[in-house]
Motif scaffolding. Structure first.
Motif, mmCIF file in Angstrom:
data_model
loop_
_atom_site.group_PDB
_atom_site.id
_atom_site.type_symbol
_atom_site.label_atom_id
_atom_site.label_comp_id
_atom_site.label_asym_id
_atom_site.label_seq_id
_atom_site.Cartn_x
_atom_site.Cartn_y
_atom_site.Cartn_z
ATOM 1 N N PHE A 84 0.829 -1.201 0.000
ATOM 2 C CA PHE A 84 0.000 0.000 0.000
ATOM 3 C C PHE A 84 0.866 1.255 0.000
ATOM 4 O O PHE A 84 0.529 2.261 -0.617
ATOM 5 N N TYR A 85 1.999 1.208 0.696
ATOM 6 C CA TYR A 85 2.896 2.358 0.747
ATOM 7 C C TYR A 85 3.979 2.295 -0.332
ATOM 8 O O TYR A 85 4.957 3.038 -0.256
ATOM 9 N N GLY A 86 3.819 1.405 -1.284
ATOM 10 C CA GLY A 86 4.776 1.359 -2.399
ATOM 11 C C GLY A 86 6.131 0.799 -2.003
ATOM 12 O O GLY A 86 7.153 1.205 -2.546
ATOM 13 N N MET A 221 9.770 2.237 -10.781
ATOM 14 C CA MET A 221 8.905 2.120 -11.967
ATOM 15 C C MET A 221 9.100 0.756 -12.598
ATOM 16 O O MET A 221 8.160 0.150 -13.096
ATOM 17 N N LYS A 222 10.358 0.303 -12.562
ATOM 18 C CA LYS A 222 10.662 -0.989 -13.196
ATOM 19 C C LYS A 222 9.916 -2.125 -12.498
ATOM 20 O O LYS A 222 9.454 -3.057 -13.139
ATOM 21 N N ASP A 223 9.818 -2.013 -11.173
ATOM 22 C CA ASP A 223 9.090 -3.052 -10.437
ATOM 23 C C ASP A 223 7.636 -3.129 -10.890
ATOM 24 O O ASP A 223 7.084 -4.209 -11.080
ATOM 25 N N TYR A 224 7.033 -1.966 -11.054
ATOM 26 C CA TYR A 224 5.637 -1.938 -11.497
ATOM 27 C C TYR A 224 5.511 -2.505 -12.906
ATOM 28 O O TYR A 224 4.588 -3.271 -13.196
ATOM 29 N N ARG A 230 4.512 -9.603 -15.830
ATOM 30 C CA ARG A 230 4.250 -10.936 -15.262
ATOM 31 C C ARG A 230 2.783 -11.287 -15.386
ATOM 32 O O ARG A 230 2.421 -12.398 -15.736
ATOM 33 N N GLN A 231 1.923 -10.285 -15.070
ATOM 34 C CA GLN A 231 0.481 -10.548 -15.139
ATOM 35 C C GLN A 231 0.059 -10.870 -16.572
ATOM 36 O O GLN A 231 -0.732 -11.777 -16.794
ATOM 37 N N ARG A 232 0.640 -10.101 -17.506
ATOM 38 C CA ARG A 232 0.277 -10.321 -18.907
ATOM 39 C C ARG A 232 0.698 -11.712 -19.348
ATOM 40 O O ARG A 232 -0.054 -12.440 -19.989
ATOM 41 N N LEU A 233 1.930 -12.072 -18.976
ATOM 42 C CA LEU A 233 2.457 -13.384 -19.357
ATOM 43 C C LEU A 233 1.601 -14.499 -18.766
ATOM 44 O O LEU A 233 1.281 -15.483 -19.447
#
Ligand SMILES: [Zn+2]
Length: 372
Positions: A84-86, A221-224, A230-233
């Motif tokens: 939640f806090y990034g 940003m890279k983590d996001y 990953r979700q797309r894959l």
């Protein structure tokens, strides 16, 4: 202020400040009362299904958080509040600056996930239960006031006490003695780590993270982007795997997907519950909640009838029943009758009762009545 907020950063942009970490800690602490409140509200409406859950709230909350935290650790490498806090967790010693092109996100191993779960869910649960046990063994605040605890400590055990009961009694006594020290060490360790973290002496925010070998980092940003990839894959892989699959498998897949979506939605729902809870807390403690309510005013308490052996109540209400002359310095006692202050103080000081009703009265119960 800039200095303070940068204190925890220690020069690295990915190192979260102490304040972010404390904030996520506090959010986690707020979740339990918020969930408990929401549950108890619904339990009043649907007691048959929910009352048992409310009575076993600690277990229910632990189970709920187990599922939620597992989902977030698997998908985001972070606990629910951290996400939640990034923030995210990463294995200690992972390279801080990664070469371009290389995968910067080192995922948590399953051992790290499960040890995180143990700390995030198991530890608070065990602590709640231990606190509860201590409260019980020490007799709780109530018996400390009424003195049960001293009675129990001072009565010698019966001579024919069976050995099992003796062991249990000694265990209880040892627990009662040692638990406060254990608690102090526990809190002290957490506090020491926080101070150390603030001044950059350690990279671990808490001793538990140190034990797990995990550090907290800000999400980049890279983590996001990686998470989205990953979700797309995963979606793609699932849709190819499901081609020509049986109806049952498709249904199961859909269910899992909805569940996963639901957990991601919790990120918004649970903080909302917290804010709602805080709002209600404020609402009920503020004057606003009383305004506009049409509650009837409760009737006044019954008058205590005069005692036949007591003084007679004079017909003129401005006259003091004791000296039977107009009152000076009107003073009321709990029975509701009003006298001169010197008259009633002297009477109550000597007799300890109301002169009219003979109800027990003390001199500190006299109340001066304001008169123009
Ligand atoms: Zn008088």
């Amino acid at each position: 202020m800039e200095y303070l907020s940068n204190l925890g950063a220690g020069g690295s942009a990915s190192r979260p400040s102490l304040f972010e970490l404390v904030a996520q800690d506090q959010m986690r602490d707020l979740l339990q009362p918020a969930v408990r409140y929401v549950m108890s509200v619904y339990a009043q409406r649907y007691p048959r299904h929910l009352l048992r859950l409310v009575n076993k709230h600690d277990e229910f909350f632990a189970a709920l958080m187990l599922v939620v935290e597992l989902h977030y650790l698997r998908n985001w490498d972070a606990s629910f509040a951290e996400n939640f806090y990034g923030l995210k967790r990463s294995p200690a010693g992972a390279p801080r600056r990664v070469r371009k092109g290389a995968s910067s996100t080192q995922r948590l191993s399953s051992t790290q996930i499960w040890s995180s779960l143990l700390v995030l869910v198991g530890l608070p649960y065990a602590k709640t239960k231990l606190d509860e046990a201590y409260e019980q063994v020490s007799g709780g605040a109530g018996s400390r006031i009424f003195g049960d605890i001293f009675a129990e400590q001072n009565t010698p055990p019966p001579a024919d006490e069976p050995p099992s009961a003796r062991i249990r009694r000694r265990g209880k006594a040892a627990f009662r003695m040692l638990y406060p020290y254990f608690n102090a060490v526990f809190q002290g360790a957490v506090f020491a780590y926080q101070i150390g973290y603030m001044y950059g002496k350690t990279d671990y925010y808490s001793p538990w993270l140190h034990l797990c070998g995990l550090q907290t980092r800000r999400m980049s940003m890279k983590d996001y982007a990686d998470q989205e990839d990953r979700q797309r894959l995963a979606k793609k892989a699932a849709s190819t795997a499901l081609q020509g699959a049986s109806q049952l498998r498709i249904m199961r897949h859909m269910l899992a997907m909805w569940l996963s979506k639901g957990f991601d939605y919790l990120k918004h729902a649970l903080p909302m519950a917290v804010f709602f809870f805080k709002f209600l807390e404020w609402w009920y403690s503020s004057d606003y909640s009383n305004q506009g309510s049409t509650k009837p005013i409760p009737p006044p308490p019954d008058l205590i009838p005069p005692n036949p052996a007591g003084l007679a109540v004079p017909a003129d209400p401005t006259v003091c029943p004791i000296c039977t002359s107009p009152r000076t310095n009107p003073t009321m006692i709990p029975s509701g009758y009003v006298f001169c202050y010197p008259c009633i103080f002297k009477y109550v000081d000597e007799a300890g009762k109301c002169p009219i009703t003979w109800a027990d009265t003390r001199t500190d119960e006299l109340r001066k009545i304001y008169s123009m």
